[in-house]
Enzyme design. Structure first.
Site, short mmCIF file in Angstrom:
data_model
loop_
_atom_site.label_atom_id
_atom_site.label_comp_id
_atom_site.label_asym_id
_atom_site.label_seq_id
_atom_site.Cartn_x
_atom_site.Cartn_y
_atom_site.Cartn_z
N HIS A 266 37.82 33.12 36.07
CA HIS A 266 38.91 32.40 36.70
C HIS A 266 38.39 31.36 37.70
CE1 HIS A 266 42.29 35.53 35.73
NE2 HIS A 266 41.62 35.12 34.67
N GLU A 268 39.24 30.74 40.79
CA GLU A 268 38.96 31.27 42.12
C GLU A 268 37.61 32.00 42.14
OE1 GLU A 268 43.38 32.40 41.39
OE2 GLU A 268 41.65 31.75 40.16
N CYS A 294 45.32 36.32 40.36
CA CYS A 294 45.45 37.61 39.68
C CYS A 294 44.84 38.70 40.56
CB CYS A 294 44.75 37.57 38.33
SG CYS A 294 42.95 37.66 38.44
N CYS A 297 40.97 38.31 41.15
CA CYS A 297 40.69 37.23 42.10
C CYS A 297 41.12 37.63 43.51
CB CYS A 297 41.42 35.96 41.68
SG CYS A 297 40.77 35.20 40.18
#
Length: 341
Positions: A266, A268, A294, A297
Site C-alpha cells: 500500500h 502508506e 486499511c 497501514c
C-alpha cells in the site's frame, strides 16, 4: 466571466447557508428541489420529503438521471452573463450536465453523521416529529443506499466535487472556508498545505500499478515533504498486470477484507518504508493519503509515531476504524479544500 456554482451535500450539511452567502454576492439562485416541488404540485402531491424523493426519482427515471441538471443548464443559458448558484444536486448525472457550462464548479458541503442528525432533529423542518433512527434512514437513502442509479446518490456527488467544505464548526468557521473557496478560485490566495500535499498524493497515485485503485501517500512535517509512496508490487516483483491480473479479483475477495492476500504494497506502507530506507525521521509527522488507511497501514502508522492522518475518500475497513477509535495518539481527519479528480 460569469461564475456558475453547483451545490451538493446531505440535508443538514449547511447548503442553505452557502446559498445565502452566494446570493448576497449577487448570484442568481436555482433550486433543483424547487423544480421537483413544482412537479409534485402538478401531480397533486403534498410536499413531504418522501413524496419529493419519489417525484425526483420518477423524473430521473422517465427523462434521464441528469434531467434536473439539464433544466438548470437551460435556465442559466438564457441569462449567461449573470453569476448563478444551482442548489440541490443529488445525482452525478446532473453534475455531468452542468459541466457543459463554462467556468462551472461543484462545491460540496458535508459533516459527520451525528452532527447532521442533531441538526435535523433540532430544526424539525415542516414541524415533523422525527426520531434519530428515522433521520438516519433518511440520510442513508439520500446517500444512495438502496436507491437505483437514477435515484438520490449524494455520496457519489460528493466524490465528484471540485471543492469540499466540512461544516462542523461555527458559522464564522463556515464563512472562512467559503471565502477560501472563492478566493482560491479567483487566484487571490495560495493553497493550504493540506491542499498542496493532497494534490501531491494524487500525483503519486498516477504511478500506482494496482488494478483496483490508484492510491498515493505523502508524509510531511513543518510544511516540508519527507517521503512519498504509491501502491503496487514490491521492488523487483512483477506487477499484477504482468502476471495475469488481480489476485484478489480472481479469488473474489471484497474490498476491505484479507489485505494480506495481495501482491501489492500500500501507498502508506511504501511511504513509511522509504523513510526507514533513507534514515528519515517521521515521528510527529502528518501522512496525507487519497484513501482512508486499511488496518495494516493503520498499525504501521501508529507504530511509526505519525501524529496525524489526512485522508480524502473513505475505505470500508471496520477493523481499522475500530482500532483508530480505541487509541489517542493519532489524529485522523477528513480532507477538505480543493479536490483533485
Amino acid at each position: 466571466m460569469a461564475k456558475y456554482i453547483g451545490l451538493t451535500g446531505y440535508m443538514g450539511s449547511g447548503k442553505g447557508e452557502i446559498s445565502k452567502r452566494l446570493e448576497a454576492r449577487g448570484f442568481k439562485y436555482i433550486s433543483l428541489s424547487d423544480m421537483v416541488r413544482e412537479e409534485a404540485t402538478i401531480r397533486g402531491l403534498e410536499h413531504t420529503r418522501e413524496n419529493l424523493q419519489q417525484v425526483g426519482n420518477s423524473l430521473r427515471s422517465e427523462h434521464g438521471a441528469g434531467v434536473l441538471g439539464l433544466k438548470a443548464r437551460e435556465k442559466v443559458a438564457s441569462n449567461p452573463d449573470e453569476n448563478w448558484v444551482i442548489d440541490g444536486i443529488r445525482n452525478p448525472a446532473c453534475i455531468e450536465e452542468l459541466r457543459e457550462l463554462p467556468n462551472f464548479k461543484v462545491l460540496g458541503v458535508t459533516a459527520n453523521s451525528d452532527l447532521l442528525v442533531n441538526r435535523i432533529l433540532e430544526r424539525r423542518r415542516g414541524g415533523l416529529d422525527l426520531d434519530r433512527d428515522t433521520v438516519m434512514q433518511k440520510l442513508e437513502k439520500e446517500k444512495g443506499v438502496g436507491e437505483p442509479p437514477e435515484g438520490q446518490q449524494v455520496k457519489k456527488c460528493l466524490d465528484q466535487v471540485d471543492h469540499l467544505i466540512l461544516n462542523e464548526g461555527s458559522l464564522e468557521d463556515l464563512d472562512q472556508k467559503f471565502e477560501h473557496f472563492i478566493e482560491l478560485w479567483e487566484g487571490n490566495v495560495r493553497p493550504t498545505f493540506d491542499e498542496i500535499f493532497m494534490e501531491i498524493s494524487y500525483t503519486w497515485a498516477k504511478r500506482a500499478t494496482c488494478l483496483r485503485r490508484g492510491v498515493g501517500a505523502v508524509i510531511a512535517k513543518d510544511g516540508q515533504q519527507l517521503t512519498a509512496g504509491y501502491n503496487g508490487a514490491p521492488r523487483g516483483v512483477p506487477h499484477c498486470a504482468e502476471v495475469g491480473g488481480c489476485l484478489r479479483e480472481k479469488m473474489g475477495i471484497p474490498s476491505g477484507k484479507c489485505h494480506e492476500i495481495c501482491r501489492g504494497t500500500h501507498a502508506e506502507q511504501n511511504a513509511i518504508t522509504q523513510a526507514a530506507k533513507f534514515g528519515i525521521n517521521i515521528e510527529g509527522s502528518t501522512l496525507y493519503c487519497n484513501t482512508f488507511p486499511c488496518v495494516i497501514c493503520t498499525k504501521m502508522i501508529l507504530n511509526a509515531g505519525i501524529k496525524k492522518v489526512v485522508y480524502d475518500s473513505d475505505y470500508n475497513d471496520p477493523l481499522s476504524k475500530e482500532i483508530l477509535g480505541q487509541q489517542t495518539n493519532l489524529e485522523i481527519v477528513r480532507y477538505e479544500g480543493k479536490k483533485f479528480r
